[in-house]
Design an enzyme around this catalytic site. Structure first.
Site, mmCIF file in Angstrom:
data_model
loop_
_atom_site.group_PDB
_atom_site.id
_atom_site.type_symbol
_atom_site.label_atom_id
_atom_site.label_comp_id
_atom_site.label_asym_id
_atom_site.label_seq_id
_atom_site.Cartn_x
_atom_site.Cartn_y
_atom_site.Cartn_z
ATOM 1 N N CYS A 25 0.843 -1.180 0.000
ATOM 2 C CA CYS A 25 0.000 0.000 0.000
ATOM 3 C C CYS A 25 0.888 1.242 0.000
ATOM 4 O O CYS A 25 2.049 1.194 0.383
ATOM 5 C CB CYS A 25 -0.928 0.091 1.196
ATOM 6 N N ARG A 57 3.131 0.449 -5.479
ATOM 7 C CA ARG A 57 3.048 -0.220 -4.175
ATOM 8 C C ARG A 57 1.763 -1.007 -3.988
ATOM 9 O O ARG A 57 1.604 -1.727 -2.998
ATOM 10 C CB ARG A 57 3.167 0.810 -3.050
ATOM 11 N N TRP A 107 -3.122 -2.497 -1.581
ATOM 12 C CA TRP A 107 -2.823 -3.851 -2.024
ATOM 13 C C TRP A 107 -3.438 -4.725 -0.927
ATOM 14 O O TRP A 107 -2.945 -4.782 0.197
ATOM 15 C CB TRP A 107 -1.316 -4.049 -2.109
ATOM 16 N N ASN A 139 -0.461 1.844 5.951
ATOM 17 C CA ASN A 139 0.300 0.862 5.180
ATOM 18 C C ASN A 139 0.929 -0.094 6.173
ATOM 19 O O ASN A 139 1.663 0.325 7.065
ATOM 20 C CB ASN A 139 1.389 1.579 4.366
ATOM 21 N N GLY A 140 0.622 -1.385 6.051
ATOM 22 C CA GLY A 140 1.180 -2.369 6.978
ATOM 23 C C GLY A 140 0.101 -3.340 7.411
ATOM 24 O O GLY A 140 -0.942 -3.471 6.748
ATOM 25 N N GLU A 163 15.353 -16.633 -12.829
ATOM 26 C CA GLU A 163 14.958 -15.238 -13.017
ATOM 27 C C GLU A 163 14.099 -15.096 -14.287
ATOM 28 O O GLU A 163 13.104 -14.374 -14.293
ATOM 29 C CB GLU A 163 16.209 -14.347 -13.058
ATOM 30 N N LYS A 213 10.248 -13.775 -14.294
ATOM 31 C CA LYS A 213 9.784 -12.648 -15.127
ATOM 32 C C LYS A 213 8.560 -13.071 -15.934
ATOM 33 O O LYS A 213 7.570 -12.354 -15.991
ATOM 34 C CB LYS A 213 10.870 -12.181 -16.111
ATOM 35 N N GLU A 268 5.480 -13.550 -13.693
ATOM 36 C CA GLU A 268 5.025 -12.283 -13.102
ATOM 37 C C GLU A 268 4.182 -11.454 -14.074
ATOM 38 O O GLU A 268 3.156 -10.909 -13.690
ATOM 39 C CB GLU A 268 6.236 -11.417 -12.721
ATOM 40 N N HIS A 325 14.725 -36.155 -13.559
ATOM 41 C CA HIS A 325 14.260 -36.652 -12.261
ATOM 42 C C HIS A 325 12.828 -36.214 -11.960
ATOM 43 O O HIS A 325 12.438 -36.101 -10.797
ATOM 44 C CB HIS A 325 15.210 -36.192 -11.151
ATOM 45 N N LYS A 352 5.345 -3.769 -6.029
ATOM 46 C CA LYS A 352 6.789 -3.600 -6.182
ATOM 47 C C LYS A 352 7.513 -3.776 -4.856
ATOM 48 O O LYS A 352 8.552 -4.402 -4.769
ATOM 49 C CB LYS A 352 7.058 -2.197 -6.732
HETATM 50 C C1 G6P Z 1 8.395 -7.974 -4.771
HETATM 51 C C2 G6P Z 1 8.623 -7.490 -6.192
HETATM 52 C C3 G6P Z 1 9.820 -8.223 -6.799
HETATM 53 C C4 G6P Z 1 11.048 -8.060 -5.911
HETATM 54 C C5 G6P Z 1 10.764 -8.536 -4.482
HETATM 55 C C6 G6P Z 1 11.901 -8.185 -3.541
HETATM 56 O O1 G6P Z 1 7.925 -9.266 -4.782
HETATM 57 O O2 G6P Z 1 7.470 -7.693 -6.978
HETATM 58 O O3 G6P Z 1 10.094 -7.690 -8.080
HETATM 59 O O4 G6P Z 1 12.105 -8.794 -6.440
HETATM 60 O O5 G6P Z 1 9.588 -7.871 -3.979
HETATM 61 O O6 G6P Z 1 11.991 -6.801 -3.457
HETATM 62 P P1 G6P Z 1 13.289 -6.023 -2.989
HETATM 63 O O7 G6P Z 1 12.875 -4.574 -3.042
HETATM 64 O O8 G6P Z 1 13.577 -6.477 -1.591
HETATM 65 O O9 G6P Z 1 14.366 -6.356 -3.937
#
Ligand code: G6P
Length: 615
Positions: A2, A27, A77, A102-103, A487, A491, A494, A510, A610
């Protein structure tokens, strides 16, 4: 997660709050709301499901005016309660107090039961609503908004960045921070609060970074800060280096696309002043770094999401080159187990935001241990909670990353971890001057190599079309390329919502090979290294199952073309450090273009945020 914003100023605050909400949209973006005090001190609130644009439109259509000098706003969120108007913030109690939060208030159920007995009526399913009632209750006896907030927060367990206004106190905004980010922006015509500086960068560059437990009382021309017992305290004012242009889209369609293409510059900025032509400067990690690195016997890397994947790559480098035992773990697991920790362990926390709740909890946990340990954070945000918690800090200079799917933060983290590997290796006499010079030469070439790889966009765009009707994909790689495969898969899932998994290529047989059929593309990363022949055998196994294969290869790998196989020569002759960074680029481009084909919201994918500032 949030995002919250609020303030009091001489001009109309509403456009400032709406603009700030748009900047905070990364956020959380499932609903949003705003509340202001009208001239006759009445609350005027609007809430809306979906993006800030919906809220903005709703306000324009309202008959009542949102012209006001004081207000608070929020984008959500969802944690407790579905995304809906009734659950959107701000929440109000008895038409006297309003709150954005927020929290998470972890003990909300207990507080709710107590408040219900006292006759408080609940209008949402959120944990936040207990905050507004609790403050209201204390306000009856305290007759002072700051004191009421201070007493109320003593009853909260969990994390909170809170903004409070009251129509009985129309000239002040009260804010509290505990384990959730919150800053104060000092403007010419008023003062503001927000979850981060980006939200206020069009209004001011002067910020105060609150610490956990701080309570702030904000007026048009005054800011007072108190500790949790209401004793006045002083906090430093800092001038932000952030430029408003840095967070605009420019000619790009999406932030993710912009950030992918910013990588040559981001890497260059991260390396600048930290390497010479032939060596890495140990001082880049702080003046005590060399002394500390010489003492360490183990490394424990802790991170989440993409940052965790960067840690997985670094394990190969730190063990393979610097010869120091390294473990990597996701923060949400590490913080709750009882790991065996040795003296002289260096804990490395990797985070783009420096505000990820699990990573922060992990650093706080290890700092409490009665062990001889050291902490280093690798972070993209200078004034974040994480950098404040760590002994050593190394900043990635990626610039603001807005797209939820992390791109330039990842590659700059890798560049930073490469520097760290060299410095630690040198401290332990495990790296020769020639070896160092070779690695540094590779790092210096990275911006140029990335630019070259980015030129493959058109080819990858065509390839992405083959994913139109696909719902599953498997990424494979060996050695550190397994981490890059992870990674790549992250991506793709996501932003395109394709179910993607990554496996070490040798592990396919396996179990995962059972998943392979003609509708499940297999994406392989094939640098020219000692494991190439093994990977070639793994590709044969895949071929026999009729899957479509996409291979990103080193030109020198010379993979023999097979039926159903697309080979993309990505690069040539890379070292162990540069290869993982370069092979990341085509995977980012692939997921971006598949997302465009799938018509998803690239920068704000469903259910994600994010910066995850809740558990
Ligand atoms: C969220 C984001 C990811 C990010 C992760 C860790 O899940 O969507 O893209 O890698 O948080 O975030 P940080 O700011 O700790 O790298």
């Amino acid at each position: 997660m949030c995002g919250i914003i609020g303030g009091i100023c001489r001009n109309n605050i509403t456009p400032i709050l709406i603009d700030g909400l748009k900047k905070l949209e990364y956020r959380g973006y499932d609903s949003a709301g705003i509340i202001v005090l009208t001239k006759n001190n009445k609350f005027n609130r609007s809430r809306s499901v979906g993006k800030i644009n919906n809220l903005e439109q709703k306000i324009k259509n309202k008959k009542t005016t949102f012209e006001s000098k004081i207000g608070i706003a929020h984008n959500r969120w969802a944690t407790h309660g579905e995304p809906s108007n009734r659950n959107a913030h701000p929440h109000i109690c008895n038409n006297v107090i309003s709150v954005v939060h927020n929290g998470i208030i972890e003990n909300f159920a207990k507080l709710k039961a107590k408040q219900k007995k006292k006759g408080y009526k609940f209008t949402s399913d959120t944990d936040t609503e207990v905050i507004v009632h609790e403050i209201h209750e204390y306000l009856q006896s305290e007759k002072n908004l700051v004191k009421a907030v201070q007493k109320a927060v003593k009853n909260f367990e969990g994390s909170y960045g809170i903004g409070v206004i009251s129509n009985q106190y129309p000239n002040q905004v009260v804010a509290v921070k505990n384990n959730s980010p919150l800053i104060i922006g000092i403007g010419k015509d008023g003062n503001f609060i927000a979850s981060d500086q980006m939200a206020l960068i069009n209004v001011t560059k002067k910020f105060i970074y609150l610490k956990d437990g701080d309570i702030a009382n904000i007026g048009i021309d005054s800011i007072s800060i108190f500790d949790k017992n209401c004793n006045p305290i002083k906090r430093q004012t800092k001038i932000s280096k952030l430029k408003s242009g840095q967070i605009s889209l420019g000619n790009y369609k999406h932030y993710m696309q912009k950030e992918i293409f910013e990588q040559p510059q981001a890497i260059q900025d991260t390396l600048e002043s930290r390497i010479t032509k032939k060596s890495v400067l140990a001082s880049a990690f702080g003046y005590q770094a060399e002394k500390i690195f010489s003492k360490i016997k183990h490394i424990q890397i802790i991170a989440c999401g993409t940052s965790y994947n960067a840690g997985l790559v670094a394990k190969y480098w730190l063990e393979g080159i610097a010869k120091i035992s390294t473990n990597v773990e996701v923060a949400s697991e590490y913080r709750y187990r009882n790991p065996i920790i040795f003296d002289d362990t260096l804990f490395i926390f990797i985070s783009q935001s420096g505000e990820t709740a699990d990573t922060l909890a992990a650093i706080k946990t290890v700092k409490k241990l009665d062990k001889k340990i050291y902490t280093l954070s690798i972070c993209n945000c200078a004034e974040s909670s994480l950098t404040r918690e760590s002994k050593l800090t190394f900043l990635t200079h990626a610039g603001p990353e807005i797209g939820v799917a992390s791109t330039k933060a990842f590659t700059t983290q890798l560049a930073s971890l490469a520097l760290l590997t060299v410095v630690i290796g040198k401290c332990h006499n495990k790296i020769s001057k020639q070896q160092e010079a070779k690695i540094v030469d590779g790092l210096n070439k990275l911006p140029g190599l990335i630019s070259k790889t980015l030129k493959q966009e058109e080819q990858i765009k065509q390839l992405a079309k083959t994913f139109k009707n696909k719902f599953n994909a498997i990424f494979i790689g060996r050695g550190s390329m397994h981490a890059i495969a992870m990674e790549g898969a992250l991506k793709l899932k996501e932003i395109s919502y394709i179910h993607a998994e990554a496996y070490p290529a040798g592990e396919l047989k396996h179990g995962p090979i059972a998943l392979i059929d003609k509708d499940t593309p297999v994406i392989a990363i094939a640098p020219k290294n000692d494991l190439l022949d093994k990977l070639k055998s793994n590709l044969q196994e895949v071929k026999s199952r009729g899957s479509k294969m996409i291979v990103f290869e080193d030109e020198k790998s010379q993979i023999t073309k097979m039926q159903n196989m697309t080979i993309i020569p990505t690069t040539t002759n890379l070292g162990v450090i540069t290869a993982p960074i370069i092979f990341t680029i085509p995977l980012q481009l692939l997921s971006y273009h598949v997302a465009l084909i799938k018509k998803t919201n690239v920068d704000q994918p469903r259910n994600l945020a994010k910066s995850v500032t809740v558990e």
